[in-house]
Structure formats: structure tokens, C-alpha cells
Design an enzyme around this catalytic site. Structure first.
Site, short mmCIF file in Angstrom:
data_model
loop_
_atom_site.label_atom_id
_atom_site.label_comp_id
_atom_site.label_asym_id
_atom_site.label_seq_id
_atom_site.Cartn_x
_atom_site.Cartn_y
_atom_site.Cartn_z
N ALA A 1 98.24 111.27 82.35
CA ALA A 1 99.16 110.92 81.28
C ALA A 1 98.77 109.64 80.56
CB ALA A 1 100.58 110.79 81.84
N THR A 2 97.91 108.82 81.18
CA THR A 2 97.50 107.58 80.52
C THR A 2 96.00 107.47 80.31
OG1 THR A 2 97.42 106.41 82.65
CG2 THR A 2 99.48 106.29 81.40
N GLY B 1 91.90 109.76 80.80
CA GLY B 1 91.14 110.95 81.18
C GLY B 1 89.80 110.54 81.73
N HIS C 1 97.31 122.40 86.80
CA HIS C 1 98.30 121.33 86.92
C HIS C 1 97.69 120.29 87.85
CE1 HIS C 1 102.55 119.91 88.27
NE2 HIS C 1 101.95 119.03 87.48
N ASP C 2 97.59 119.06 87.40
CA ASP C 2 96.86 118.05 88.17
C ASP C 2 97.38 117.89 89.59
OD1 ASP C 2 99.20 116.75 87.34
OD2 ASP C 2 98.16 115.23 86.16
N THR D 1 101.18 108.13 87.46
CA THR D 1 102.28 107.89 86.54
C THR D 1 103.59 108.43 87.13
OG1 THR D 1 100.79 108.03 84.65
CG2 THR D 1 103.13 108.35 84.21
N ASN E 1 110.09 115.21 91.91
CA ASN E 1 109.42 114.32 90.97
C ASN E 1 110.11 112.95 90.98
OD1 ASN E 1 107.45 115.86 88.81
ND2 ASN E 1 108.95 117.23 89.73
N GLY F 1 96.02 107.45 92.38
CA GLY F 1 95.89 106.02 92.12
C GLY F 1 96.76 105.16 93.02
#
Length: 480
Positions: free
Chosen positions: A17-18, A20, A239-240, A262, A299, A413
């Protein structure tokens, strides 16, 4: 130790989302799998008068540039390419042409879509059909806001499928990502055309479904020319989170996972969905996983709270103040000894871009919790709040699924955030195993590798390769 069946090189396009990235995966040799980062680029949304959009054309340009760099790095070696990205967002096409710039899931229009959908099918009935946690940006809510544009479209493609379409011409929907739309039957894994009709959505725009590992075809035309040759593209867990879960380095089933970036996706891998109304009320979702597994998860707002706070500070600070790094902020947070607020990180006020520190301060004041007086206190509050949310979600998932959990695996991350990993262990009372950081790209590569005969076996065999190739960090819960 599991080893690849043969040597080979593959490329993963992993879009978050932030940011690539394009990563090469080399299978074979003593390590089993080695990663080589070829390209990294920002993924910055664009706000126009009609709302917040993804800059998808720039992403496509960067993907092509990254694949061209990968081909230069490993000329003639790359056997395949897979693409994964965030979920729910899409492009509408007519005659192969994109109708407008895809909206960002944080765009404010989502509220109207929720109202329109629930006027036809209430939340409880919807959950029985699609098994999804209520999130106001799920695809079916977004589609309900499209208006006349929906009548012009003959196809809807989710972001990774749209990029694959531009690269190869294929018009398909990969099943794990399709499961996030709200239009896939949670029991059958097929499009729920009856639900689409109930909602007034044209089922004809839904493309054929494919499973991870399906060949999509070679790069064509200008894409092949820019990259240097017609690389073969295959479907992965697009889907990641589906790809990230493939790379959780655990070969037993009594583990929970947190795919932390994220968003923090917290849950269990199951053989079938859990559709009890208690699961709906607890905010749990049933999404498709690789090999027909179910990702039963909640989520959590995730590191968005931290990154958006840092963006606010950088925008408002002097040049000298901007020199603080994330590592320095976390170090400040680690030395905080005063009590900090434990936030409800899922409060809707935290979803949209904006002044996150001010919103957090307002939440604390409203709930009689200590308002952070320093940046270190605010970062510590975010970390402790996320850790508590992760711990609560693991405990609830285990109870709802009737499963025992002995360990929490943190991938992505967030696995680099030692303060967060230790806090999660402390608050859950369970060991936390952190890593690999590039779990999404690794899962992408492993699914490709199995489809092309570089590796053999089921998910546990693939995870054995991850466990052998990457050394995680273990955090034991501290008592008291």
C-alpha cells in the site's frame, strides 16, 4: 532439510500500500532460496477533485522498469513472474480500456456504498454468504457507489489481475484475492451471482476464476519489448497476505500468524471457513488461501498508525526535526517509563489519511487515557496498542476456531520492529517468532516455483524451505 527439486530463477512483483518492489528468487544450492532485490519504488496515491486514487499507471511503469532491470541482472534466466498486491481495489474496463483511475480504499465515498448494500442485504445475511469481516471499503461496497460507470463496464479486474492483463492480455480473477471482494461464496469458492443480482451489480463483469499456480501467458507487445523478452506470467496468491501466509516458516498447525505491514492481519490457517455469527460480531473474516485453505483472520489497523504519524511530523517539522529516523523514534519509545494509552486501533477515525497524532490525542482525551506528551510516548502507545490488538485477535481466533495456539509468527515489515514483537509476546503470553521480512515475495516465488517444477510438495514442504533458508528471531514473553 527440504531442498528445491532443481535450480532456477523467478521474479516476484510485490506491491504494498505504500511501496512496491521487484525481487529475484534463486532456487537451488545450499541455501535453497536466495533473494535479490532488483527494484523498489514508492506507491503514492493521488487526490483529485473527485477523490483519492491509486497512481496505477505509474505503478505499471515501475513494474515494467523493474522487470527490465531483473532481466538485465539475470539475462535469459528468469523462468516466470508473479504479481501480488493489496486487496479489494479494482479497475473497470470496457472493450479492454480502463474506465477512470481506480479509487483508493481509503477514499471517503465508501460510506454511501455500505448504506446501499445493507439496504438490500443486512450484515448478518451477508456474512453467511461471503464470510467477510465488515470493512467499509470491501469491493462490493465500492462497486455500489460506481453509478452509471458500472453500466458501461464489461469487466472488473482487481489490481494484480489488471496489471497481469496489461502485461499478457489475460482477463481472470485469482481466487485468493477474489475472496476479498465480498462477491465470492465462502463455502464454494465461486462467484455468488445471486448475491450480485440482489445488490443490483452486473455479474457479467466478473472474470473467470483461476487458482494460484495457473499460467497466464507471456508478456506481449510493448511490455515484452520494454522488458527485453516475453517473460512468462503466472498467477500466485495475488492477495499479498495469501502469499505472506505461504511463507510462515512453521510446519505444524498450532500457530497463529501476524502479517504485519500497513495492516496487521492476525489469524489462523484453517481447512474450512468459520461462519458463526459470533465470528462476524468479533470482526473476523474468512479469506481464501493457497491450496484451498482458509485464512481466518482479523484486520488490525497496523503500522499505518505509525507511518501516518511520521508523515504528519515530517510535514509540520523544521528541517532539523525531520532528521529523526524510525529507529530513533522506536528507541525513544523503548525508554518511555510512564504509563501510555492503549488505543482501540480499529476506531474508524484512524482509517483516513491525516493528522494521526491529533486524532490519537483526541481519542485519549475522550477515553480518559493519558494523552501522549512526547513523540516517544505516542510511538510507545501505538506499539503497545497494536501488540494488545494482536494478542486479543489471536486469543479470539483460537477460541472461535476451537484451536490451540502455541506460537505467534510475525512476518512482513513488522518483524523488524523488536519493540512490537516483544510487546506482542508479553501481552499474549506466547512466544513470538519474527521473520522473514519479505514473506509476501517469498510466498509469491514459492507458488511459482512449485508450478514450474523447481520445488515439490504441499504447503508444509514449501514452509520447510522457508524455515531452512531464513533464520527467524524468537521473543519469549516476559512475566510481570
Amino acid at each position: 532439510m527440504p531442498v528445491p527439486a532443481r535450480a532456477g530463477t523467478l521474479a516476484a512483483v510485490d506491491l504494498g500500500a505504500t511501496s512496491g518492489r521487484v525481487i529475484l528468487g534463486r532456487f537451488g544450492g545450499r541455501e535453497g532460496l536466495r533473494l535479490h532485490h532488483v527494484a523498489r519504488f514508492p506507491n503514492d496515491p493521488v487526490r483529485t477533485p473527485d477523490g483519492l486514487h491509486w497512481n496505477l499507471l505509474e505503478l505499471y511503469r515501475q513494474v515494467l522498469a523493474g522487470l527490465a532491470a531483473a532481466e538485465r541482472d539475470a539475462p535469459g534466466e528468469i523462468e516466470g513472474v508473479g504479481i501480488d498486491s493489496w486487496a479489494v481495489d479494482y479497475g473497470l474496463l470496457a472493450g479492454g480500456r480502463l474506465l477512470g483511475v481506480p479509487y483508493h480504499y481509503r477514499d471517503e465515498r465508501r460510506a454511501a456504498g455500505v448504506e446501499r448494500v445493507h439496504a438490500r442485504v443486512d450484515a448478518a445475511a451477508l456474512y453467511q454468504r461471503n464470510g467477510l469481516q465488515h470493512l467499509p471499503f470491501n469491493t462490493l461496497f465500492q462497486l455500489a457507489t460506481e453509478g452509471p460507470l458500472l453500466g458501461l463496464a464489461d469487466r472488473m479486474l482487481l489490481v494484480p489481475d489488471l496489471l497481469a492483463h496489461w502485461l499478457t492480455g489475460a482477463e481472470v480473477a485469482e481466487r485468493t484475492n477474489a475472496s476479498t471482494t465480498g462477491l465470492l461464496d465462502a463455502r464454494t469458492g465461486e462467484w455468488d451471482v445471486e448475491l450480485a443480482a440482489l445488490l443490483g451489480l452486473p455479474a457479467g463483469i466478473l472474470p473467470g476464476l483461476v487458482d494460484p499456480g495457473t499460467a497466464l501467458g507471456p508478456l506481449t507487445g510493448e511490455a515484452a519489448a520494454l522488458v527485453g523478452r516475453p517473460l512468462e506470467v503466472g498467477a500466485v496468491g495475488s492477495h499479498d497476505t495469501a502469499s505472506a501466509v505461504v511463507a510462515v516458516p512453521a510446519t505444524d498447525r498450532d500457530v497463529a500468524y501476524v502479517s504485519c505491514g500497513t495492516w496487521g492481519l492476525v489469524g489462523l490457517e484453517l481447512d474450512a471457513p468459520v461462519l458463526a455469527d459470533e465470528a462476524r460480531r468479533a470482526g473476523f473474516t474468512n479469506e481464501g488461501g493457497v491450496d484451498g485453505r482458509t485464512r481466518f483472520l482479523h484486520n488490525v489497523m497496523g503500522l499505518w498508525l505509525l507511518s501516518e504519524s511520521i508523515r504528519t511530523w515530517e510535514r509540520d517539522a523544521t528541517a532539523a526535526q525531520r532528521s529523526s529516523t524510525l529507529a530513533q523514534l522506536l528507541a525513544e519509545a523503548a525508554h518511555v517509563t510512564t504509563p501510555v494509552a492503549v488505543l482501540d486501533v480499529d476506531d474508524p477515525r484512524f482509517l483516513a489519511p491525516g493528522d494521526m497524532p491529533a486524532r490519537i490525542a483526541a481519542w485519549c482525551a475522550e477515553h480518559d487515557q493519558p494523552v501522549p506528551a512526547t513523540r516517544g510516548e505516542l510511538v510507545r502507545s501505538i506499539v503497545e496498542s497494536l501488540a494488545q490488538a494482536f494478542a486479543d485477535a489471536v486469543a479470539t481466533a483460537a477460541r472461535l476456531a476451537g484451536r490451540r495456539v502455541s506460537t505467534i509468527h510475525v512476518v512482513g515489515g513488522g518483524a523488524q520492529n523488536t519493540l512490537l514483537c516483544q510487546a506482542t509476546a508479553d501481552r499474549s503470553g506466547l512466544p513470538v517468532v519474527a521473520g522473514p521480512v519479505e514473506a509476501t515475495a517469498i510466498g509469491n516465488l514459492l507458488v511459482q516455483a512449485r508450478a514450474r517444477g523447481l520445488v515439490d510438495g504441499g504447503l508444509e514442504d514449501l514452509r520447510g524451505i522457508v524455515a531452512a533458508a531464513f533464520t527467524p528471531v524468537r521473543y519469549e514473553p516476559r512475566r510481570g
